[in-house]
Design a protein around this motif. Structure first.
Motif, PDB file in Angstrom:
ATOM      1  N   PHE A  99       2.330  17.715   0.999  1.00 47.96           N
ATOM      2  CA  PHE A  99       1.955  16.314   1.176  1.00 47.96           C
ATOM      3  C   PHE A  99       3.158  15.517   1.657  1.00 47.96           C
ATOM      4  CE2 PHE A  99      -0.848  18.077  -1.990  1.00 47.96           C
ATOM      5  CZ  PHE A  99      -2.088  17.551  -1.683  1.00 47.96           C
ATOM      6  N   ASP A 100       2.886  14.421   2.353  1.00 47.57           N
ATOM      7  CA  ASP A 100       3.908  13.489   2.818  1.00 47.57           C
ATOM      8  C   ASP A 100       3.516  12.093   2.360  1.00 47.57           C
ATOM      9  OD1 ASP A 100       6.276  12.827   4.470  1.00 47.57           O
ATOM     10  OD2 ASP A 100       4.801  11.724   5.639  1.00 47.57           O
ATOM     11  N   LEU A 115      15.178  13.128   5.454  1.00 43.89           N
ATOM     12  CA  LEU A 115      14.063  13.868   4.870  1.00 43.89           C
ATOM     13  C   LEU A 115      14.357  14.105   3.396  1.00 43.89           C
ATOM     14  CD1 LEU A 115      11.481  15.647   4.932  1.00 43.89           C
ATOM     15  CD2 LEU A 115      12.964  17.548   5.611  1.00 43.89           C
ATOM     16  N   TYR A 116      13.406  13.689   2.558  1.00 48.91           N
ATOM     17  CA  TYR A 116      13.487  13.879   1.114  1.00 48.91           C
ATOM     18  C   TYR A 116      12.295  14.704   0.658  1.00 48.91           C
ATOM     19  CZ  TYR A 116      17.017  10.212   0.827  1.00 48.91           C
ATOM     20  OH  TYR A 116      18.155   9.479   0.959  1.00 48.91           O
ATOM     21  N   VAL A 129       2.489  21.560  -4.035  1.00 46.26           N
ATOM     22  CA  VAL A 129       3.616  22.453  -4.253  1.00 46.26           C
ATOM     23  C   VAL A 129       4.895  21.813  -3.710  1.00 46.26           C
ATOM     24  CG1 VAL A 129       2.259  24.570  -4.288  1.00 46.26           C
ATOM     25  CG2 VAL A 129       3.194  23.760  -2.128  1.00 46.26           C
ATOM     26  N   ARG A 130       4.713  20.814  -2.820  1.00 46.22           N
ATOM     27  CA  ARG A 130       5.847  20.124  -2.203  1.00 46.22           C
ATOM     28  C   ARG A 130       5.369  18.762  -1.723  1.00 46.22           C
ATOM     29  NH1 ARG A 130      10.675  21.057   0.564  1.00 46.22           N
ATOM     30  NH2 ARG A 130      10.869  19.953   2.536  1.00 46.22           N
ATOM     31  N   VAL A 131       6.142  17.725  -2.032  1.00 46.25           N
ATOM     32  CA  VAL A 131       5.843  16.370  -1.571  1.00 46.25           C
ATOM     33  C   VAL A 131       7.092  15.855  -0.865  1.00 46.25           C
ATOM     34  CG1 VAL A 131       5.195  14.018  -2.236  1.00 46.25           C
ATOM     35  CG2 VAL A 131       4.242  15.983  -3.483  1.00 46.25           C
ATOM     36  N   THR A 132       6.919  15.354   0.345  1.00 44.32           N
ATOM     37  CA  THR A 132       8.050  14.862   1.119  1.00 44.32           C
ATOM     38  C   THR A 132       7.872  13.384   1.446  1.00 44.32           C
ATOM     39  OG1 THR A 132       7.055  15.383   3.270  1.00 44.32           O
ATOM     40  CG2 THR A 132       8.369  17.118   2.224  1.00 44.32           C
ATOM     41  N   ASP A 184       0.840  -1.188   0.000  1.00 41.50           N
ATOM     42  CA  ASP A 184       0.000   0.000   0.000  1.00 41.50           C
ATOM     43  C   ASP A 184       0.874   1.236   0.000  1.00 41.50           C
ATOM     44  OD1 ASP A 184       0.723  -0.625   2.773  1.00 41.50           O
ATOM     45  OD2 ASP A 184      -0.609   1.005   3.326  1.00 41.50           O
ATOM     46  N   VAL A 185       0.272   2.328  -0.438  1.00 35.79           N
ATOM     47  CA  VAL A 185       0.950   3.612  -0.484  1.00 35.79           C
ATOM     48  C   VAL A 185      -0.034   4.656   0.043  1.00 35.79           C
ATOM     49  CG1 VAL A 185       0.318   4.096  -2.893  1.00 35.79           C
ATOM     50  CG2 VAL A 185       2.379   5.101  -1.942  1.00 35.79           C
ATOM     51  N   GLN A 186       0.499   5.645   0.750  1.00 33.70           N
ATOM     52  CA  GLN A 186      -0.356   6.686   1.323  1.00 33.70           C
ATOM     53  C   GLN A 186       0.191   8.074   1.013  1.00 33.70           C
ATOM     54  OE1 GLN A 186       1.645   5.067   3.975  1.00 33.70           O
ATOM     55  NE2 GLN A 186       0.575   3.204   3.356  1.00 33.70           N
ATOM     56  N   ALA A 187      -0.733   8.997   0.840  1.00 34.96           N
ATOM     57  CA  ALA A 187      -0.406  10.422   0.799  1.00 34.96           C
ATOM     58  C   ALA A 187      -1.097  11.026   2.009  1.00 34.96           C
ATOM     59  CB  ALA A 187      -0.916  11.067  -0.480  1.00 34.96           C
TER      60      ALA A 187
END
Length: 182
Positions: free
Chosen positions: A93-94, A171-172, A127-130, A78-81
């Protein structure tokens, strides 16, 4: 709107109710080297996993989007935002991902992260995904880099683990400018 994202033999889609048993079995058997499996008798954990399945494909509580990762016609993780308007401004978003042991290292994780990241930028106004991972999780760090994320730093003492010392996490991030440059 039903979210279905696909590329390179990997599909992200909402969990179906019948996927629960597969997901629960894996969550109680193996959660990777950096998280202990849940006990099959942990009713609270079981209810959390059931809620993930039941609300999959929608923004649960406006904050979490869970999707099944499918490869070779079977659920393999599974994958989550995640987004938290109480903590971060709109567009931040993370990501999180959990693959079953037999699919780690096969490229499925990189494809899943790429698909979800593109969806967040293209459809959700990111605008940013980490993403963060244990500093020693070299496999996930490779996934982040292959998916176009840049390491921005190390969060010291970020994740508490039982009675041991808190773990450092890398942190990416990808920004909209990074996404548009690809």
């Amino acid at each position: 709107m039903t979210i279905v994202l696909a590329d390179a033999g990997v599909t992200l889609r909402p969990f179906a109710h019948e996927d629960f048993d597969i997901l629960w079995r894996e969550e109680t058997r193996d959660r990777g080297d950096f998280e202990a499996p849940w006990s099959p008798d942990d009713d609270m954990a079981k209810q959390r996993v059931l809620a993930r399945v039941d609300h999959s494909g929608t923004w649960r509580d406006g904050r979490v989007l869970d999707l099944a990762v499918v490869a070779d016609d079977r659920v393999v993780g599974d994958v989550q935002a995640r987004r938290d308007p109480a903590y971060a401004p709109p567009g931040i978003f993370d990501l999180g991902i959990g693959l079953f042991a037999d699919r780690r290292g096969s490229g499925v994780g990189t494809t899943a992260i790429r698909l979800l990241t593109a969806f967040l930028f293209d459809e959700e106004g990111a605008v940013r995904v980490t993403l963060t991972t244990d500093l020693d999780n070299t496999a996930m760090r490779r996934v982040a880099e292959k998916a176009g994320f840049t390491q921005e730093g190390v969060m010291r003492g970020f994740w508490t683990v039982g009675d041991g010392p808190a773990r450092d996490f890398a942190l990416y991030a990808r920004t909209r400018a990074d996404h548009e440059a690809r």
